[in-house]
Enzyme design. Structure first.
Site, PDB file in Angstrom:
ATOM      1  N   ASP A   1      -0.642   1.887  -4.116  1.00 17.26           N
ATOM      2  CA  ASP A   1      -1.575   0.952  -4.757  1.00 17.26           C
ATOM      3  C   ASP A   1      -2.901   1.610  -5.124  1.00 17.26           C
ATOM      4  O   ASP A   1      -3.842   0.928  -5.530  1.00 17.26           O
ATOM      5  CB  ASP A   1      -1.814  -0.267  -3.881  1.00 17.26           C
ATOM      6  CG  ASP A   1      -2.589   0.031  -2.609  1.00 17.26           C
ATOM      7  OD1 ASP A   1      -2.464   1.170  -2.100  1.00 17.26           O
ATOM      8  OD2 ASP A   1      -3.306  -0.851  -2.112  1.00 17.26           O
ATOM      9  N   LYS A  60     -11.320   0.472  -0.697  1.00 16.52           N
ATOM     10  CA  LYS A  60     -11.284   1.919  -0.812  1.00 16.52           C
ATOM     11  C   LYS A  60     -10.690   2.253  -2.173  1.00 16.52           C
ATOM     12  O   LYS A  60      -9.884   1.515  -2.714  1.00 16.52           O
ATOM     13  CB  LYS A  60     -10.490   2.557   0.326  1.00 16.52           C
ATOM     14  CG  LYS A  60      -9.138   1.958   0.647  1.00 16.52           C
ATOM     15  CD  LYS A  60      -8.552   2.663   1.869  1.00 16.52           C
ATOM     16  CE  LYS A  60      -7.248   2.019   2.334  1.00 16.52           C
ATOM     17  NZ  LYS A  60      -7.476   0.803   3.134  1.00 16.52           N
ATOM     18  N   ASP A  86      -1.852   6.916  -3.266  1.00 16.58           N
ATOM     19  CA  ASP A  86      -0.719   6.194  -2.689  1.00 16.58           C
ATOM     20  C   ASP A  86      -0.231   5.135  -3.666  1.00 16.58           C
ATOM     21  O   ASP A  86      -0.668   5.068  -4.822  1.00 16.58           O
ATOM     22  CB  ASP A  86      -1.095   5.588  -1.339  1.00 16.58           C
ATOM     23  CG  ASP A  86      -2.124   4.477  -1.453  1.00 16.58           C
ATOM     24  OD1 ASP A  86      -2.905   4.475  -2.416  1.00 16.58           O
ATOM     25  OD2 ASP A  86      -2.156   3.598  -0.574  1.00 16.58           O
ATOM     26  N   ASP A 139      -5.382   3.053  -3.537  1.00 17.60           N
ATOM     27  CA  ASP A 139      -6.643   2.967  -2.802  1.00 17.60           C
ATOM     28  C   ASP A 139      -6.851   4.172  -1.888  1.00 17.60           C
ATOM     29  O   ASP A 139      -7.957   4.400  -1.410  1.00 17.60           O
ATOM     30  CB  ASP A 139      -6.761   1.659  -2.023  1.00 17.60           C
ATOM     31  CG  ASP A 139      -5.703   1.477  -0.952  1.00 17.60           C
ATOM     32  OD1 ASP A 139      -4.741   2.281  -0.906  1.00 17.60           O
ATOM     33  OD2 ASP A 139      -5.809   0.511  -0.165  1.00 17.60           O
ATOM     34  N   ARG A 140      -5.812   4.959  -1.655  1.00 18.71           N
ATOM     35  CA  ARG A 140      -5.941   6.145  -0.816  1.00 18.71           C
ATOM     36  C   ARG A 140      -5.971   7.414  -1.661  1.00 18.71           C
ATOM     37  O   ARG A 140      -5.560   7.418  -2.818  1.00 18.71           O
ATOM     38  CB  ARG A 140      -4.784   6.216   0.187  1.00 18.71           C
ATOM     39  CG  ARG A 140      -4.748   5.019   1.116  1.00 18.71           C
ATOM     40  CD  ARG A 140      -3.692   5.155   2.182  1.00 18.71           C
ATOM     41  NE  ARG A 140      -3.659   3.954   3.016  1.00 18.71           N
ATOM     42  CZ  ARG A 140      -3.300   3.922   4.285  1.00 18.71           C
ATOM     43  NH1 ARG A 140      -2.949   5.036   4.900  1.00 18.71           N
ATOM     44  NH2 ARG A 140      -3.299   2.793   4.964  1.00 18.71           N
ATOM     45  N   SER A 162       0.817  -1.218   0.000  1.00 17.15           N
ATOM     46  CA  SER A 162       0.000   0.000   0.000  1.00 17.15           C
ATOM     47  C   SER A 162       0.848   1.264   0.000  1.00 17.15           C
ATOM     48  O   SER A 162       1.634   1.488  -0.913  1.00 17.15           O
ATOM     49  CB  SER A 162      -0.965  -0.026   1.187  1.00 17.15           C
ATOM     50  OG  SER A 162      -1.900   1.025   1.095  1.00 17.15           O
ATOM     51  N   HIS A 163       0.735   2.062   1.034  1.00 15.87           N
ATOM     52  CA  HIS A 163       1.419   3.350   1.111  1.00 15.87           C
ATOM     53  C   HIS A 163       2.842   3.234   1.620  1.00 15.87           C
ATOM     54  O   HIS A 163       3.554   4.235   1.692  1.00 15.87           O
ATOM     55  CB  HIS A 163       0.633   4.286   2.032  1.00 15.87           C
ATOM     56  CG  HIS A 163       0.430   3.702   3.404  1.00 15.87           C
ATOM     57  ND1 HIS A 163      -0.405   2.635   3.634  1.00 15.87           N
ATOM     58  CD2 HIS A 163       0.971   4.023   4.610  1.00 15.87           C
ATOM     59  CE1 HIS A 163      -0.382   2.329   4.928  1.00 15.87           C
ATOM     60  NE2 HIS A 163       0.445   3.157   5.530  1.00 15.87           N
TER      61      HIS A 163
END
Length: 654
Positions: free
Chosen positions: A369, A480, A367, A371-372, A182-183
């Protein structure tokens, strides 16, 4: 049209023959279907597609090799999967052990693995490509008959969910392995991760991830088709590998197509394009060198007509730009790491305006991936908690919630939005909107998987949910979705700016109008990173034990309403999730929340959330960090944080 697995030349020849056959059929008015790609691949797409090949020899590609192994300590999936240092994943059997344990768990819960379709892709960070090959060989050994892979191994996390839910009509894949931390930073000396999403497109529920962890403790062998050819993930196309009576199909596809088609069911792109066409509107989007780059180019430039100069860092990189980049390779869309965008938008590291001229009207970032999301106006930071509440308050401007698009057309109609949820640490601004509009509301633990049951329930569809950690979305997918959140904001701005003769309504205007109605929830988060895990657990345990025992004079100017360890009783399946964070709720609407994060890879991260409510008649223009400063001092004292952790100050304040 199938073939026996053999040389690379043989496989290329078969695919090229199929392309030639399709072309010939089209030239004489035939059906123009690419034989190897199945009904989904028409000549209109195939004409721009090169033959996709697999690299390998002539051995039986489906011979299962059983390799002895032993459990590896610490493979418990966290909030969003298993995350460790990249070199750890590159160690002998580390990734394979976890993947095999996941398949063993899926077999136990009777997932349709044998003969099924599996999605495998990630955010493009270092080791992504190699991991795909390892997973593919184990998947084939487990009986998977079709592999879906995004071009270059890229799929954003929300796009992976969209692929499961919509590709080939939807719900053809039984699940997905998403390769992402992710982030977290990317690179050989940074972080890597893997998580499994199930048949509804959402993260596997706790009962499944807990089973996976248990399997990692007892694993003794890895089953893999080592002779299965390596997949050329750089080339779009479809190939069938046949040996004896067994066939496996590998399809590499444009990573943006499914996600973009889903987004078209949510928004009125024509209306948003009119906003883009206004001479007084401008935007800047930062993909932070993560997977969102191709999606940003497709949506903002190709569809909405924004100039490419409005994009920054939209070429995916394995290290997200690395330590020399403005983000230092940390593709996390916040005020500290997305400095290149924030400086362009005139927003300081503490969220205050920098007083710059000639900044874009609208800014956003994703981010690693995708999703943010982070939303900015000119010199204006929209906090994630406020963003969620504002989207719900203005959801009538979004076609998906008007009953005109997608699922909204089935379940929406006059009723509009049917349900909302936030993670427990997220500010209570959303609560006030739901109360005023009489929308069913839920408070869940941190982790998108906890929204899944609610999103799958028709009575709460359509649905909006979000987290303070820059995550927002709806039930168009089961993750998300950073792009969805940005388009939702653009849709609201487009709806408020239909008259080009009037001054432009900006993101800051929308948020300030919201505060005038609901008041303002001043909010901040302190992160204490790399803390000793045992010390963090002891600190949390002490506060949990003190629930109901705190002396009345412990809270200074605040009057305690409730102190507890949050647990969640799922209203859909009755499952209970305990130990989800310490809460202090005060009578004036203020809150202190402590939680140990599950997204780090070294030690523990203690997150301290601070919230102070100001009514609509109060001072709505203060700096959040100043407003919650005294509350933060009280929180540190209540937790004995310095004594337990040795920390005098947080690592990061957002």
């Amino acid at each position: 049209c199938t073939h026996r697995a053999g040389s690379n030349i043989e496989m290329r020849a078969v695919v090229l023959l199929a392309l030639a056959t399709a072309t010939a059929a089209a030239s004489v008015g035939g059906p123009a279907v690419l034989p190897l790609a199945g009904a989904r691949m028409s000549l209109s797409k195939a004409s721009s597609v090169r033959a996709m090949s697999l690299r390998g020899g002539s051995a039986d590609p489906f011979e299962v090799t059983k390799k002895p192994t032993a459990p590896i300590e610490g493979q418990a999936p966290g909030t969003s999967g298993l995350r460790k240092k990249t070199r750890t994943f590159m160690g002998e059997n580390y990734l394979a052990n976890f993947v095999q344990s996941a398949f063993d768990s899926l077999t136990e819960v009777k997932a349709p693995v044998k003969g099924g379709t599996l999605v495998v892709s990630g955010d493009g960070r270092f080791y992504n490509k190699e991991a795909i090959q390892i997973i593919a060989k184990i998947a084939v050994a487990e009986g998977v008959s079709r592999l879906w892979i995004g071009k270059d191994g890229l799929l954003s996390t929300p796009a992976a969910s969209a692929v499961i839910r919509s590709r080939e009509g939807g719900f053809k894949a039984f699940g997905a392995f998403i390769l992402s931390a992710s982030h977290n930073p990317g690179g050989i000396d940074e972080d890597f991760g893997i998580k499994y999403n199930c048949e509804n497109g959402g993260p596997a529920p706790e009962k499944v991830t807990e089973l996976m962890f248990e399997k990692t403790k007892t694993i003794s062998e890895i089953r893999s088709c080592d002779a299965f050819p390596d997949i050329d993930i750089s080339t779009i196309g479809s190939t069938k590998i046949t040996h004896g009576d067994k066939t496996v199909t590998v399809e590499v596809f444009d990573s943006t197509e499914d996600q973009v088609e889903v987004l078209k069911t949510c928004f009125d792109f024509d209306q948003i394009k009119k906003l883009f066409d206004r001479p007084d509107f401008s935007m800047c989007y930062d993909a932070m060198s993560g997977v969102q780059g191709p999606y940003a180019k497709k949506v903002f430039c190709e569809i909405l007509g924004a100039p490419e100069s409005s994009l920054m860092n939209c070429d995916p990189k394995e290290d997200f730009g690395g330590p020399e980049s403005p983000s230092h390779g940390h593709a996390d869309p916040n005020l500290a790491n997305a400095r290149e965008l924030c400086d362009r938008m005139g927003v300081a590291k503490d969220g205050a305006p920098m007083g710059l001229a000639d900044t874009p009207v609208f800014g956003a970032a994703a981010d690693g991936d995708a999703d943010r999301n982070m939303i900015l106006g000119s010199g204006f930071f929209v906090s994630p908690s406020d963003s969620l509440a504002v989207l719900v308050d203005n959801c009538d401007d979004i076609p998906y919630f008007q009953g005109k698009k997608g699922i909204g057309a089935i379940f929406g109609g006059k009723g509009g939005l049917k349900g909302c949820a936030r993670s427990m640490p997220t500010s209570m601004a959303l609560d006030r909107v739901c109360e005023a509009k009489k929308i069913p509301f839920f408070e869940t633990p941190t982790g998108w998987k906890f929204f899944g049951n609610l999103m799958d329930t028709p009575k709460y569809t359509p649905f909006i949910c979000g987290e303070e950690s820059f995550g927002t979305g709806s039930n168009h997918v089961r993750e998300k979705d950073g792009m969805w959140a940005v388009l939702a904001w653009l849709q609201i701005l487009a709806a408020k700016n239909t008259d080009a003769s009037k001054p432009l309504v900006t993101p800051g205007d929308v948020v300030k109008d919201f505060w005038k109605v609901y008041g303002r929830n001043y909010y901040a988060r302190y992160d204490y990173e790399g803390v000793d895990l045992d010390a963090a657990k002891k600190m949390m345990s002490r506060m949990a034990e003190m629930a109901g025992k705190w002396p009345e004079d412990s809270f200074g100017d605040y009057t305690l309403k409730l102190a507890d360890m949050f647990e969640y009783n799922d209203p859909i399946d009755g499952s209970v999730s305990k130990n989800q964070g310490i809460r202090f709720l005060f009578t004036d609407g203020s809150r202190i929340v402590f939680r140990v994060s599950g997204t780090g890879v070294v030690g523990a991260t203690i997150r301290l959330y601070l919230e102070k409510y100001e009514s609509k008649d109060g001072d709505l223009n203060q700096h959040p960090l100043e407003v919650v400063k005294k509350l933060g001092e009280l929180a540190v004292e209540l937790a004995n944080l310095k004594e337990f952790t040795g920390r005098d100050a947080p690592s990061l304040v957002t």
